[in-house]
Design an enzyme around this catalytic site. Structure first.
Site, PDB file in Angstrom:
ATOM      1  CD  GLU A 139     -22.760  23.215 -16.256  1.00 21.32           C
ATOM      2  OE1 GLU A 139     -22.861  22.188 -16.968  1.00 21.32           O
ATOM      3  OE2 GLU A 139     -21.866  24.049 -16.398  1.00 21.32           O
ATOM      4  CB  THR A 192     -15.040  21.453 -15.196  1.00 19.99           C
ATOM      5  OG1 THR A 192     -15.048  22.055 -16.476  1.00 19.99           O
ATOM      6  CG2 THR A 192     -15.548  22.465 -14.184  1.00 19.99           C
TER       7      THR A 192
HETATM    8  N1  HSE Z   1     -16.889  28.857 -12.894  1.00 21.53           N
HETATM    9  C1  HSE Z   1     -16.567  27.524 -13.317  1.00 21.53           C
HETATM   10  C2  HSE Z   1     -15.121  27.231 -12.959  1.00 21.53           C
HETATM   11  C3  HSE Z   1     -16.778  27.398 -14.793  1.00 21.53           C
HETATM   12  O1  HSE Z   1     -14.282  28.103 -13.188  1.00 21.53           O
HETATM   13  O2  HSE Z   1     -14.825  26.140 -12.474  1.00 21.53           O
HETATM   14  C4  HSE Z   1     -16.450  26.041 -15.351  1.00 21.53           C
HETATM   15  O3  HSE Z   1     -16.514  26.107 -16.760  1.00 21.53           O
END
Ligand code: HSE
Length: 317
Positions: A139, A192
């Site tokens: 990630e 993201t």
């Molecule tokens: N917790 C992370 C965010 C998940 O909200 O950025 C990304 O899919």
């Protein structure tokens, strides 16, 4: 969760599921696995040592083809190094069946599929929990931050709480039997990395009080099958007001979902996908239909999914 067994294999074909991270109030600490969509990895033993990424489909050419830069192959390389098996040679085919930047844990599904595949190929030397730190590194490679709220439920199945990151402390949360998810992915791109950069890094104490009340309420509701409490707790005062700006028709989609019987509604991960919890598959189906139809009226294509909570995570096909 799988333990260890013996018996190496020549070929494995693995499916790993999409995930909904945050579950509205639990930014970076809560997530659950869906039945679909998901990604597939086909891994074969070859004589030449090393990790050879030979095919990627379904990504419209967006993912790196270099083995050290693609999260799937890079995580497999890290794992082989960690267990002292750099003598092993594998080819990897990655078949993506969900869009990148959807908010459904696209990179996580690919990485989890790759790690599950190499572990299965080698006769499961590691437990799923031991695979998790490698997936978190994946990630970090994919979006610049090593959060676990996609990869933990993706790898372990069900609903997971990341109780802590240092040290890593992951807790399985039970899923009430009737709980279903309605998920809609509007075809707009929200990477993201960008969606994380726009969040404020400081929060007001009064907002924090609301947020941790909701997280505790949601977890309590999941443990006690209290659907009403689950719904009341699906409120995010910290992140959603900022990120909702990137998602067209967000507040109208929420109104439609709640009017159609949703327990609660919010952004899936960093968006643009949205999801609702419902107390039956039928209600979840109605919610998906009404949201998709609304998006169509506004000229926005979308994908819709209805799913229970996937208790199993990845599986061999
Ligand atoms: N917790 C992370 C965010 C998940 O909200 O950025 C990304 O899919």
């Amino acid at each position: 969760m799988a333990g260890t067994d013996s018996g190496e294999k020549e070929l494995v074909h693995v499916f790993a599921p999409a995930t909904v991270a945050n579950i509205v109030c639990g930014f970076d600490v809560l997530g659950f696995a869906l039945d679909e969509p998901g990604d597939e990895v086909i891994m074969r033993r070859v004589d030449q040592p090393g990790v050879h990424l030979i095919q990627v489909t379904g990504d419209e050419g967006r993912l790196p083809r270099e083995a050290g830069k693609n999260t799937v192959s890079a995580c497999v390389q890290m794992l082989l190094k960690y267990i002292g098996r750099e003598d092993v040679g594998v080819t990897i085919e990655l078949h993506k069946h969900m869009p990148i930047g959807s908010g459904l844990g696209s990179s996580a599904a690919s990485t989890v599929a790759g790690l599950f595949a190499i572990n299965a190929l080698l006769g499961n030397p590691l437990t799923r929990m031991e695979l998790l730190p490698f997936a978190i590194q994946g990630e970090a490679l994919a979006c610049g931050h090593g959060h676990a709220d996609n990869v933990a439920p993706g790898l372990l199945g069900g609903i997971t709480l990341i109780k802590g990151y240092e040290p890593l402390d992951v807790v399985a949360i039970p899923a009430p039997p009737a709980l279903h998810a309605a998920v809609v992915f509007p075809h707009v791109d929200v990477p993201t990395r960008d969606a994380r950069q726009m969040i404020r890094s400081k929060v007001a104490l009064k907002d924090a009080v609301i947020q941790w009340g909701n997280i505790a309420g949601l977890v309590a509701g999941l443990f006690t099958n209290d659907y009403d409490l689950i719904g009341r707790s699906m409120q995010d005062v910290l992140i959603e007001p900022t990120r909702a700006i990137l998602i067209p028709e967000f507040y109208e989609m929420r109104r439609l979902a709640l009017d159609s019987g949703a327990l609660g509604f919010g952004i899936s991960g960093s968006g643009p996908s949205v999801f609702a919890f419902a107390q039956s598959r039928e209600t979840a189906g109605d919610i998906v239909k009404v949201i998709q139809s609304h998006l169509t009226q506004h000229g926005i294509d979308s994908n819709g999914y209805v799913s229970g909570i996937n208790a199993n995570g990845p599986r061999e096909l």
